[in-house]
Structures are given as structure tokens and as C-alpha cells.
Write an enzyme that holds these catalytic residues in place. Structure first.
Site, PDB file in Angstrom:
ATOM      1  CE  LYS A 198      -3.884  -2.426   2.079  1.00 51.56           C
ATOM      2  NZ  LYS A 198      -4.615  -2.832   3.286  1.00 51.56           N
TER       3      LYS A 198
ATOM      4  CD  GLN B 233      -3.804  -4.512   6.404  1.00 52.47           C
ATOM      5  OE1 GLN B 233      -3.824  -3.450   5.799  1.00 52.47           O
ATOM      6  NE2 GLN B 233      -4.266  -5.630   5.883  1.00 52.47           N
TER       7      GLN B 233
ATOM      8  CG  ASP C 198      -9.844   0.134   5.263  1.00 49.19           C
ATOM      9  OD1 ASP C 198      -9.563  -0.394   4.178  1.00 49.19           O
ATOM     10  OD2 ASP C 198      -9.151   0.019   6.292  1.00 49.19           O
TER      11      ASP C 198
HETATM   12  N1  GUN Z   1      -7.314  -6.667   5.909  1.00 53.19           N
HETATM   13  C1  GUN Z   1      -7.708  -7.357   4.811  1.00 53.19           C
HETATM   14  N2  GUN Z   1      -8.284  -6.514   3.918  1.00 53.19           N
HETATM   15  C2  GUN Z   1      -8.257  -5.281   4.471  1.00 53.19           C
HETATM   16  C3  GUN Z   1      -8.696  -4.006   4.034  1.00 53.19           C
HETATM   17  O1  GUN Z   1      -9.261  -3.823   2.946  1.00 53.19           O
HETATM   18  N3  GUN Z   1      -8.477  -2.978   4.904  1.00 53.19           N
HETATM   19  C4  GUN Z   1      -7.880  -3.146   6.106  1.00 53.19           C
HETATM   20  N4  GUN Z   1      -7.726  -2.077   6.882  1.00 53.19           N
HETATM   21  N5  GUN Z   1      -7.462  -4.321   6.541  1.00 53.19           N
HETATM   22  C5  GUN Z   1      -7.647  -5.385   5.726  1.00 53.19           C
END
Ligand code: GUN
Length: 295
Positions: free
Chosen positions: A55, A99, A122
Site C-alpha cells: 500500500k 490494517q 476503508d
Molecule cells: N485486511 C484485509 N483486507 C483489508 C482491508 O481492505 N483494509 C484493512 N484495513 N485491513 C484489511
């Protein structure tokens, strides 16, 4: 199906989305509004470390300002909330992502609710969940289901009037996916199946489109699949594999080998939904910057 299925190329589709993002980031930066994303990781889960790394690397590549905040496993709830509050106040940051999953002593719901909904790229904050249900375009749509919709669209797969079965009811994928497919964009007839669904294979057999988001390797087999169905595999499972340097390989929730003999189109793992998630995160970060900056 006797023909081999269309392989839906998430890598190429994500690349096209990212190129568009790059142009927008350059334009906004010239106007004095450089989009910024903060990614917070608590603990040292290896898969999460990989995701967080990709990311922030993608941000750097596009010219988006990014901060990677890595906190030790022992971080307390209060310490994490304080980090979120300071990011809410930080004018260089337009998007905040914590995350998932955090360590078990962290109350994830409380953390998500502490994020400023205007920076919730998100789309997990209750305000954005409500906006998705209401189809209010000012909200943020969770990146993975949004990426699946984009893949279906760019692959030219019609969803309107079709039977879609979503396997999995998580807040990250299953529920928002169902809302998107049944909404004014998708116009599909949607069934959500989950761990308590009776006779899952039979339920799936009526699907023109299957979205597999269960988190179980190779769970969806050919007997679930109607001839000619479209398969979107959201799973990213690590399977021990001594022939790999890393000691594991990635596999989806769909048994690609058997299912690809019956379906008309399928996303591979890796290279399907995964790259789209990051691309949609970049789009959401740009959208947040525009909305916060009124540009
Ligand atoms: N863990 C797995 N997918 C995601 C996501 O799209 N966002 C976040 N914050 N954690 C994740």
C-alpha cells in the site's frame, strides 16, 4: 464448458486504474493538494506486513504522500486511539487505514469508529456503511468489493438481472459486496451464503456469478458451479509449500483447476482481486483529498 475460460486480469485492470490515479495526483499536487494516506499496522502478522508494504509503495509510486506507522503488538487500545486522533487532525493526511486484523486485545470496532469518517478510506466506519446502504455517493466503498465491481465492469460482465451468490458475510467483503451487486449499479439478484448455509453447493449452482470470500483454500469446487458461471475469487490463502523459497504459496478460495473447466470467466490468485484492492484504496484516498480540500 469446453472452451477455456476468460482469465480476468486484475493486474492489468489495476494498472489502468493506477495510471488514472497518477494523473489525478499530479493535477491535485499542482493545485497544492497532495493526497496523503496513513497506514497503521499493529503487530507483526507477516501477511499484513506484506499488504501494508504494498500500500505505501504504491502511494510512493503515484506521488501520494504516505506514512507507515508500525506499532508493537503490545500497543494498548488507548495508545492506538491516540494515534488515530492525531491522524484525524493531521492536514497532510486525507486517508487513514488501520490494517485488519489487529491483535486480539484491540477493540477493532472502537478503533474504526474513532477514524474521522471523511478520512475512512476503508469504508468501515458506520457512517460510510450507512452511506453505502443508502447509495450516497459521498461515502467510501470498501476497497475489495469495489475492486470486484470494477473487474466485472471492465471485463464486460453484465450483472443486471443476474443471479449472484456471495459466499461470506464479512464487513470487509461479503456484506458490502452484496449491497453493491443488488444496488443501482449492479441490479443483480443476490444471495448471501455463509458458514451456516444449508447445502451450499446447491445454493451456488443457481449462480450466474459467484463471489467467493470465505478464507478457506480451494473451498469452491466444480460441483458448486453452473456451466458458464463467472467466478470472482477473493481468497488469498497461504499454503505451506517446501518448493518455494518463502515456504508457502498463495491460493484462493476457489479450486481453480476444477472450476476453470466449467466457468466462462474467472479471476486468478494471485493477480485477480488482490491488485484491485490496492488500486481502489488509491482511488478512495484521492476522493478523500478532493472532498476534504473541496477540489
Ligand atoms: N485486511 C484485509 N483486507 C483489508 C482491508 O481492505 N483494509 C484493512 N484495513 N485491513 C484489511
Amino acid at each position: 464448458m469446453s472452451d477455456s475460460p476468460k482469465i480476468i486480469d486484475g493486474k492489468a485492470t489495476a494498472k489502468a486504474v493506477l495510471e488514472q490515479c497518477r494523473v489525478e495526483v499530479a493535477e491535485l499536487t499542482t493545485q497544492g493538494l497532495r493526497p496523503g494516506l496513513a497506514v497503521v499496522l499493529v503487530g507483526s502478522d507477516p501477511a499484513s506486513q506484506v499488504y501494508v508494504g504494498s500500500k505505501t509503495r504504491t502511494c510512493e509510486d503515484l506521488g501520494i504522500y504516505s506514512e507507515k506507522i508500525e506499532l508493537p503488538t503490545e500497543t494498548t487500545q488507548d495508545e492506538l486511539l491516540e494515534v488515530v486522533r492525531s491522524l484525524n487532525e493531521n492536514p497532510a493526511i486525507h486517508g487513514i487505514l488501520v490494517q485488519s486484523p489487529p491483535p486480539p486485545h484491540i477493540d477493532e470496532d472502537a478503533v474504526v469508529r474513532a477514524i474521522d469518517p471523511a478520512k475512512d478510506v476503508d469504508g468501515f466506519h458506520p457512517e460510510n456503511v450507512a452511506k453505502l446502504a443508502l447509495e450516497d455517493p459521498s461515502g467510501f466503498i470498501p476497497c475489495t468489493p469495489n475492486g470486484c465491481m470494477e473487474l466485472l465492469k471492465t471485463a464486460g460482465i453484465e450483472t443486471s438481472g443476474k443471479e449472484a451468490v456471495v459466499i461470506g458475510r464479512s464487513m470487509i467483503v461479503g456484506k458490502p459486496m452484496a449491497l453493491l451487486l443488488m444496488g443501482r449499479e449492479g441490479n443483480a439478484t443476490v444471495t448471501i451464503a455463509h458458514s451456516r448455509t444449508r447445502d451450499l453447493a446447491t445454493v451456488c449452482q443457481r449462480a450466474d456469478i459467484i463471489i467467493a470470500a470465505i478464507g478457506k483454500p480451494d473451498f469452491v469446487t466444480a460441483d458448486f458451479v453452473k456451466n458458464g458461471a463467472v467466478i470472482i475469487d477473493v481468497g488469498i490463502n497461504r499454503i505451506p509449500d517446501s518448493s518455494k523459497k518463502s515456504g508457502f504459496r498463495l491460493t484462493g478460495d476457489v479450486d481453480f483447476q476444477s472450476v476453470s473447466k466449467k466457468c466462462s470467466a474467472i479471476t486468478p490468485v494471485p493477480g485477480g482481486v488482490g491488485p484491485m484492492t490496492i488500486a481502489m484504496l488509491m482511488k478512495n484516498t484521492i476522493k478523500a483529498a478532493r472532498q476534504i480540500g473541496n477540489v
